[in-house]
Write a protein that holds these residues in place. Structure first.
Motif, PDB file in Angstrom:
ATOM      1  N   MET A   1       0.842  -1.199   0.000  1.00  0.00           N
ATOM      2  CA  MET A   1       0.000   0.000   0.000  1.00  0.00           C
ATOM      3  C   MET A   1       0.880   1.254   0.000  1.00  0.00           C
ATOM      4  N   LYS A   2       0.635   2.126  -0.968  1.00  0.00           N
ATOM      5  CA  LYS A   2       1.426   3.348  -1.058  1.00  0.00           C
ATOM      6  C   LYS A   2       0.799   4.420  -0.181  1.00  0.00           C
ATOM      7  N   THR A   3       1.576   4.948   0.724  1.00  0.00           N
ATOM      8  CA  THR A   3       1.077   5.972   1.635  1.00  0.00           C
ATOM      9  C   THR A   3       1.802   7.277   1.355  1.00  0.00           C
ATOM     10  N   ASN A   4       1.073   8.333   1.060  1.00  0.00           N
ATOM     11  CA  ASN A   4       1.740   9.596   0.771  1.00  0.00           C
ATOM     12  C   ASN A   4       1.870  10.444   2.027  1.00  0.00           C
ATOM     13  N   LEU A   5       2.692  11.466   1.883  1.00  0.00           N
ATOM     14  CA  LEU A   5       2.987  12.334   3.021  1.00  0.00           C
ATOM     15  C   LEU A   5       1.729  13.026   3.541  1.00  0.00           C
ATOM     16  N   TYR A   6       0.842  13.393   2.630  1.00  0.00           N
ATOM     17  CA  TYR A   6      -0.374  14.103   3.040  1.00  0.00           C
ATOM     18  C   TYR A   6      -1.232  13.259   3.979  1.00  0.00           C
ATOM     19  N   SER A   7      -1.270  11.955   3.748  1.00  0.00           N
ATOM     20  CA  SER A   7      -2.037  11.072   4.621  1.00  0.00           C
ATOM     21  C   SER A   7      -1.491  11.088   6.038  1.00  0.00           C
ATOM     22  N   TRP A   8      -0.165  11.103   6.150  1.00  0.00           N
ATOM     23  CA  TRP A   8       0.445  11.146   7.479  1.00  0.00           C
ATOM     24  C   TRP A   8       0.200  12.489   8.158  1.00  0.00           C
ATOM     25  N   ILE A   9       0.193  13.555   7.367  1.00  0.00           N
ATOM     26  CA  ILE A   9      -0.100  14.876   7.929  1.00  0.00           C
ATOM     27  C   ILE A   9      -1.521  14.895   8.493  1.00  0.00           C
ATOM     28  N   LEU A  10      -2.461  14.307   7.749  1.00  0.00           N
ATOM     29  CA  LEU A  10      -3.839  14.218   8.248  1.00  0.00           C
ATOM     30  C   LEU A  10      -3.915  13.354   9.501  1.00  0.00           C
ATOM     31  N   ALA A  11      -3.121  12.266   9.539  1.00  0.00           N
ATOM     32  CA  ALA A  11      -3.118  11.380  10.702  1.00  0.00           C
ATOM     33  C   ALA A  11      -2.594  12.090  11.946  1.00  0.00           C
ATOM     34  N   ILE A  12      -1.707  13.047  11.751  1.00  0.00           N
ATOM     35  CA  ILE A  12      -1.168  13.827  12.870  1.00  0.00           C
ATOM     36  C   ILE A  12      -2.259  14.656  13.529  1.00  0.00           C
ATOM     37  N   ARG A  13      -3.290  15.033  12.749  1.00  0.00           N
ATOM     38  CA  ARG A  13      -4.412  15.858  13.210  1.00  0.00           C
ATOM     39  C   ARG A  13      -3.923  17.234  13.682  1.00  0.00           C
ATOM     40  N   GLN A  53       1.356  14.024  21.772  1.00  0.00           N
ATOM     41  CA  GLN A  53       0.083  14.310  21.113  1.00  0.00           C
ATOM     42  C   GLN A  53      -0.043  13.522  19.806  1.00  0.00           C
ATOM     43  N   ILE A  54       1.005  13.532  19.005  1.00  0.00           N
ATOM     44  CA  ILE A  54       0.973  12.821  17.722  1.00  0.00           C
ATOM     45  C   ILE A  54       0.875  11.318  17.941  1.00  0.00           C
ATOM     46  N   GLY A  55       1.648  10.798  18.880  1.00  0.00           N
ATOM     47  CA  GLY A  55       1.590   9.367  19.177  1.00  0.00           C
ATOM     48  C   GLY A  55       0.209   8.944  19.646  1.00  0.00           C
ATOM     49  N   THR A  56      -0.404   9.765  20.490  1.00  0.00           N
ATOM     50  CA  THR A  56      -1.761   9.473  20.960  1.00  0.00           C
ATOM     51  C   THR A  56      -2.756   9.497  19.808  1.00  0.00           C
ATOM     52  N   ASN A  57      -2.589  10.459  18.901  1.00  0.00           N
ATOM     53  CA  ASN A  57      -3.474  10.536  17.730  1.00  0.00           C
ATOM     54  C   ASN A  57      -3.313   9.312  16.826  1.00  0.00           C
ATOM     55  N   PHE A  58      -2.070   8.867  16.626  1.00  0.00           N
ATOM     56  CA  PHE A  58      -1.830   7.672  15.817  1.00  0.00           C
ATOM     57  C   PHE A  58      -2.471   6.444  16.477  1.00  0.00           C
ATOM     58  N   ALA A  59      -2.260   6.307  17.783  1.00  0.00           N
ATOM     59  CA  ALA A  59      -2.845   5.170  18.506  1.00  0.00           C
ATOM     60  C   ALA A  59      -4.366   5.219  18.445  1.00  0.00           C
ATOM     61  N   MET A  80      -7.251   7.794   8.854  1.00  0.00           N
ATOM     62  CA  MET A  80      -6.406   7.197   7.833  1.00  0.00           C
ATOM     63  C   MET A  80      -6.515   5.679   7.741  1.00  0.00           C
ATOM     64  N   THR A  81      -6.549   4.982   8.870  1.00  0.00           N
ATOM     65  CA  THR A  81      -6.663   3.525   8.800  1.00  0.00           C
ATOM     66  C   THR A  81      -8.070   3.114   8.372  1.00  0.00           C
ATOM     67  N   ALA A  82      -9.072   3.816   8.865  1.00  0.00           N
ATOM     68  CA  ALA A  82     -10.452   3.485   8.510  1.00  0.00           C
ATOM     69  C   ALA A  82     -10.707   3.695   7.017  1.00  0.00           C
ATOM     70  N   SER A  83     -10.042   4.706   6.427  1.00  0.00           N
ATOM     71  CA  SER A  83     -10.237   4.996   5.007  1.00  0.00           C
ATOM     72  C   SER A  83      -9.329   4.166   4.118  1.00  0.00           C
ATOM     73  N   GLY A  84      -8.397   3.414   4.714  1.00  0.00           N
ATOM     74  CA  GLY A  84      -7.491   2.577   3.934  1.00  0.00           C
ATOM     75  C   GLY A  84      -6.292   3.300   3.378  1.00  0.00           C
ATOM     76  N   MET A  91       0.571   2.028  10.684  1.00  0.00           N
ATOM     77  CA  MET A  91       0.130   2.923  11.747  1.00  0.00           C
ATOM     78  C   MET A  91       0.617   2.433  13.104  1.00  0.00           C
ATOM     79  N   LYS A  92       0.550   1.139  13.324  1.00  0.00           N
ATOM     80  CA  LYS A  92       1.013   0.568  14.593  1.00  0.00           C
ATOM     81  C   LYS A  92       2.514   0.799  14.765  1.00  0.00           C
ATOM     82  N   LEU A  93       3.273   0.593  13.679  1.00  0.00           N
ATOM     83  CA  LEU A  93       4.725   0.790  13.731  1.00  0.00           C
ATOM     84  C   LEU A  93       5.060   2.249  14.012  1.00  0.00           C
ATOM     85  N   MET A  94       4.417   3.170  13.320  1.00  0.00           N
ATOM     86  CA  MET A  94       4.718   4.592  13.497  1.00  0.00           C
ATOM     87  C   MET A  94       4.305   5.089  14.872  1.00  0.00           C
TER      88      MET A  94
END
Length: 293
Positions: A1-13, A53-59, A80-84, A91-94
């Motif tokens: 699965m290709k994950t772009n930077l924007y997805s991670w930025i959104l995951a950071i909230r 804060q970011i770690g809590t958001n990822f979890a 991000m995980t719910a949308s695939g 996500m677990k690793l990060m």
């Protein structure tokens, strides 16, 4: 699965990050007023708070999807995980990577505050995981507000001040209470919005337990607590400048009215952004007031 930077930025909230930045800003202004400001521990505290804060958001992104709280019915921002867009494995690793980095940054604070900070750091990480994960997830038990108040209010402000000034006082407690109260309202908006999907996921937030009328009242009470702390601080410091944060009152009153009315998902998203704006503006003005006092 290709994950772009924007997805991670959104995951950071990004809209939740003021809850990490603002306590450090206010505590550093308090240290400056006490002629004890130190840029290095202040910077380390800021980095630690952001990583927690970011770690809590990822979890939260990971565990809410696992437990069924994030579904297509949810009205809030895309997860991000719910949308695939990000796999569960990544996500677990990060999440683990971010919390490990937070631990390393926390170790860097030990020379400034002592070994007791190690316990605070480890507890922060464990509760960051335990906010939505583990056998007793705080968010699912209706303890999310307590977590935010303690760790993004009293602990964040108090510890940031102590590693610079080496002490603690009533003004620091009041400032931590005010910042924590406004940070908690970020969570209240989310829980208020997500009542229906949280019920299906058995996520027993206070909004689920007591209803939206209660959570609307809760939002107003937290806002009032912040204002009350502002007035007390102004009296204790005998400074007119400490009333500057009251400039958030018009927007705050508007949001207090809005949250009591039925709203759509996009409106709740805008309310979350404006609640974050209140927190940022309040803390900026409090810091200016402390500099001028």
């Amino acid at each position: 699965m290709k994950t772009n930077l924007y997805s991670w930025i959104l995951a950071i909230r990004p809209k939740t990050l003021p809850a990490a930045i603002c306590p450090v800003l206010v505590a550093s202004a308090l240290a400056f007023q006490a002629e004890s400001f130190q840029w290095l521990p202040a910077l380390l505290c800021l980095l630690f708070a952001l990583l927690i804060q970011i770690g809590t958001n990822f979890a939260n992104d990971y565990y809410d999807f696992i437990k069924g709280a994030d579904t297509e019915e949810r009205q809030g921002p895309k997860r991000m995980t719910a949308s695939g867009l990000i796999s569960l494995k990544r996500m677990k690793l990060m999440t683990a990577v971010i919390f490990f980095l937070a631990f390393m940054v926390g170790v860097g604070l030990l020379p400034f505050g002592g070994w007791w900070l190690l316990a605070v750091g480890i507890l922060s990480i464990l509760l960051g995981y335990g906010y939505t994960g583990g056998p007793f997830p705080l968010a699912y038990l209706g303890l999310g507000e307590i977590f935010v108040m303690i760790f993004f209010g009293w602990v964040a402000v108090g510890c940031t001040y102590m590693v610079q000034a080496g002490g603690f006082n009533a003004i620091v407690l009041l400032a931590g209470t005010a910042v924590g109260a406004l940070s908690t309202n970020l969570l209240v908006v989310n829980n208020h919005r997500d009542v229906e999907t949280d019920i299906k996921a058995n996520k027993r937030t206070l909004a689920v337990r007591f209803g939206r009328v209660f959570s609307a009242l809760e939002y107003r009470v937290w806002f009032a607590i912040a204002l009350l702390c502002t007035l007390i601080m102004a009296v204790l410091l005998k400074s007119f400048w400490m009333l500057l944060p009251l400039a958030v009152l018009p927007l705050g009153i508007k949001l207090c009215k809005m949250i009591g009315l039925p709203q759509t998902g996009p409106v709740y998203i805008r309310m979350l952004g404006k609640t974050a704006a209140i927190l940022v503006l309040y803390c900026l003005l409090m810091s200016v007031g402390l500099f001028l006092s």
